[in-house]
Design a protein around this motif. Structure first.
Motif, mmCIF file in Angstrom:
data_model
loop_
_atom_site.group_PDB
_atom_site.id
_atom_site.type_symbol
_atom_site.label_atom_id
_atom_site.label_comp_id
_atom_site.label_asym_id
_atom_site.label_seq_id
_atom_site.Cartn_x
_atom_site.Cartn_y
_atom_site.Cartn_z
ATOM 1 N N MET A 1 5.588 -12.170 6.734
ATOM 2 C CA MET A 1 5.450 -10.892 6.246
ATOM 3 C C MET A 1 4.084 -10.353 6.483
ATOM 4 O O MET A 1 3.868 -9.215 6.763
ATOM 5 C CB MET A 1 5.866 -11.001 4.830
ATOM 6 C CG MET A 1 5.046 -11.737 3.871
ATOM 7 S SD MET A 1 6.038 -12.446 2.352
ATOM 8 C CE MET A 1 6.471 -13.865 2.930
ATOM 9 N N TYR A 5 2.396 -6.858 8.317
ATOM 10 C CA TYR A 5 1.561 -5.954 7.495
ATOM 11 C C TYR A 5 0.052 -5.646 8.343
ATOM 12 O O TYR A 5 -0.111 -4.542 8.821
ATOM 13 C CB TYR A 5 1.262 -6.235 5.997
ATOM 14 C CG TYR A 5 0.306 -5.310 5.420
ATOM 15 C CD1 TYR A 5 0.612 -4.243 5.028
ATOM 16 C CD2 TYR A 5 -1.089 -5.720 5.379
ATOM 17 C CE1 TYR A 5 -0.361 -3.235 4.445
ATOM 18 C CE2 TYR A 5 -1.867 -5.107 4.515
ATOM 19 C CZ TYR A 5 -1.541 -3.798 3.989
ATOM 20 O OH TYR A 5 -2.476 -2.949 3.615
ATOM 21 N N LYS A 24 5.819 -1.989 11.008
ATOM 22 C CA LYS A 24 6.181 -1.448 9.666
ATOM 23 C C LYS A 24 7.583 -1.545 9.519
ATOM 24 O O LYS A 24 8.001 -1.785 8.416
ATOM 25 C CB LYS A 24 5.641 -0.159 9.542
ATOM 26 C CG LYS A 24 6.005 0.657 8.250
ATOM 27 C CD LYS A 24 5.442 2.147 8.388
ATOM 28 C CE LYS A 24 5.904 2.841 7.180
ATOM 29 N NZ LYS A 24 5.673 4.318 7.100
ATOM 30 N N LEU A 27 8.679 -5.069 8.939
ATOM 31 C CA LEU A 27 8.151 -5.627 7.572
ATOM 32 C C LEU A 27 9.091 -5.070 6.445
ATOM 33 O O LEU A 27 9.690 -5.765 5.589
ATOM 34 C CB LEU A 27 6.896 -4.932 7.104
ATOM 35 C CG LEU A 27 6.144 -5.214 6.026
ATOM 36 C CD1 LEU A 27 6.268 -6.825 5.595
ATOM 37 C CD2 LEU A 27 5.000 -4.645 5.620
ATOM 38 N N ILE A 28 9.555 -3.648 6.428
ATOM 39 C CA ILE A 28 10.611 -3.136 5.724
ATOM 40 C C ILE A 28 11.771 -3.664 5.678
ATOM 41 O O ILE A 28 12.459 -3.826 4.551
ATOM 42 C CB ILE A 28 10.507 -1.704 5.732
ATOM 43 C CG1 ILE A 28 9.044 -1.031 5.318
ATOM 44 C CG2 ILE A 28 11.522 -1.154 4.967
ATOM 45 C CD1 ILE A 28 9.089 0.430 5.931
ATOM 46 N N THR A 29 12.421 -3.920 6.782
ATOM 47 C CA THR A 29 13.582 -4.436 6.924
ATOM 48 C C THR A 29 14.081 -5.848 6.798
ATOM 49 O O THR A 29 14.691 -6.389 6.102
ATOM 50 C CB THR A 29 14.288 -4.049 8.278
ATOM 51 O OG1 THR A 29 13.354 -4.694 9.275
ATOM 52 C CG2 THR A 29 14.459 -2.472 8.677
ATOM 53 N N TYR A 31 11.772 -7.886 4.756
ATOM 54 C CA TYR A 31 11.027 -7.799 3.386
ATOM 55 C C TYR A 31 10.996 -7.037 2.754
ATOM 56 O O TYR A 31 10.062 -6.477 2.212
ATOM 57 C CB TYR A 31 9.644 -8.789 3.587
ATOM 58 C CG TYR A 31 9.579 -10.127 4.541
ATOM 59 C CD1 TYR A 31 10.297 -11.178 4.031
ATOM 60 C CD2 TYR A 31 9.058 -9.813 5.596
ATOM 61 C CE1 TYR A 31 10.073 -12.241 4.990
ATOM 62 C CE2 TYR A 31 9.023 -10.965 6.435
ATOM 63 C CZ TYR A 31 9.427 -12.275 6.063
ATOM 64 O OH TYR A 31 9.263 -13.447 6.801
ATOM 65 N N PRO A 32 12.360 -6.087 2.227
ATOM 66 C CA PRO A 32 12.134 -5.031 1.611
ATOM 67 C C PRO A 32 11.472 -4.880 0.101
ATOM 68 O O PRO A 32 11.028 -3.937 -0.278
ATOM 69 C CB PRO A 32 13.701 -4.461 1.516
ATOM 70 C CG PRO A 32 14.372 -5.837 1.607
ATOM 71 C CD PRO A 32 13.411 -6.618 2.315
ATOM 72 N N HIS A 34 8.983 -7.004 -0.773
ATOM 73 C CA HIS A 34 7.568 -7.538 -0.951
ATOM 74 C C HIS A 34 6.574 -6.634 -1.041
ATOM 75 O O HIS A 34 6.704 -5.410 -0.705
ATOM 76 C CB HIS A 34 7.504 -8.217 0.533
ATOM 77 C CG HIS A 34 6.264 -9.276 0.664
ATOM 78 N ND1 HIS A 34 4.927 -8.649 0.876
ATOM 79 C CD2 HIS A 34 5.918 -10.368 0.193
ATOM 80 C CE1 HIS A 34 4.098 -9.560 0.600
ATOM 81 N NE2 HIS A 34 4.670 -10.717 0.543
ATOM 82 N N TYR A 36 3.785 -5.828 0.104
ATOM 83 C CA TYR A 36 3.152 -5.270 1.217
ATOM 84 C C TYR A 36 3.996 -4.129 1.900
ATOM 85 O O TYR A 36 3.737 -3.132 2.440
ATOM 86 C CB TYR A 36 2.845 -6.122 2.571
ATOM 87 C CG TYR A 36 1.773 -7.135 2.439
ATOM 88 C CD1 TYR A 36 0.422 -6.494 1.826
ATOM 89 C CD2 TYR A 36 1.657 -8.378 2.676
ATOM 90 C CE1 TYR A 36 -0.620 -7.170 1.545
ATOM 91 C CE2 TYR A 36 0.295 -9.137 2.563
ATOM 92 C CZ TYR A 36 -0.599 -8.529 2.033
ATOM 93 O OH TYR A 36 -1.772 -9.185 1.878
ATOM 94 N N SER A 37 5.683 -4.503 1.813
ATOM 95 C CA SER A 37 6.612 -3.554 1.987
ATOM 96 C C SER A 37 6.509 -2.208 1.217
ATOM 97 O O SER A 37 6.474 -1.040 1.893
ATOM 98 C CB SER A 37 7.990 -4.283 2.244
ATOM 99 O OG SER A 37 8.989 -3.270 2.680
ATOM 100 N N GLN A 41 5.132 1.874 2.255
ATOM 101 C CA GLN A 41 6.220 3.017 1.920
ATOM 102 C C GLN A 41 5.529 3.806 0.563
ATOM 103 O O GLN A 41 6.231 4.838 0.165
ATOM 104 C CB GLN A 41 7.561 2.335 1.468
ATOM 105 C CG GLN A 41 8.249 1.696 2.813
ATOM 106 C CD GLN A 41 9.366 0.834 2.017
ATOM 107 O OE1 GLN A 41 10.363 1.839 1.880
ATOM 108 N NE2 GLN A 41 9.473 -0.255 1.690
#
Length: 146
Positions: A1, A5, A24, A27-29, A31-32, A34, A36-37, A41
């Motif tokens: 993760m 980032y 990005k 990361l979002i998908t 570890y939604p 987390h 950093y995620s 956003q």
């Protein structure tokens, strides 16, 4: 993760936006929830501190409303609960002043003076101490005039 980032940040800084956006998205998908995620956003990160501050503000608001509504005993009891639940909180000076005002509404002038003096000395240099000093000055003038 963290690698997603930092790859996102590095590639974005290097103007390699396509690769940055891919990292990005990964990361979002992946570890939604987390931090950093949430950071990439621009979403606020829930924390115990934020939650505690909201609980403290709610408790303070309830105490103030109880005081405004003339429920002095209730407001005084709330102070004890707030002090136990949030020791050393940043609203303590204001809470102590409301408590002193409740004493002023429910007890004699000497008890009120004592409570105001405590606020003044405990929170010296703060606006609540100045407010307590103003009330003490009025009470002392009244005592001299009598």
């Amino acid at each position: 993760m963290t690698s997603f980032y930092y790859l996102y940040k590095s590639n974005t800084d290097l103007k390699n936006t396509k690769v940055g956006e891919q990292n990005k998205t990964l990361l979002i998908t992946t570890y939604p929830d987390h931090p950093y995620s949430l950071l990439v956003q621009n979403k606020s990160i829930a924390s115990a501190e934020n939650s505690n501050n909201k609980l403290l503000m709610d408790a303070y608001q309830k105490m103030y409303e109880a005081y405004k509504d003339g429920k002095y005993a209730e407001a005084m009891a709330m102070k004890g609960d707030i002090d136990k639940q949030f020791p050393g909180n940043p609203l303590k000076p204001k809470i102590d002043l409301i408590y002193a005002f409740c004493i002023g509404k429910t007890q004699d002038k000497e008890a009120f003076k004592k409570a105001l003096t405590e606020v003044s000395t405990t929170h010296k240099g703060l606006d609540v101490a100045a407010k307590a000093d103003e009330f003490l000055e009025v009470l002392n003038r009244e005592a001299k005039a009598a």
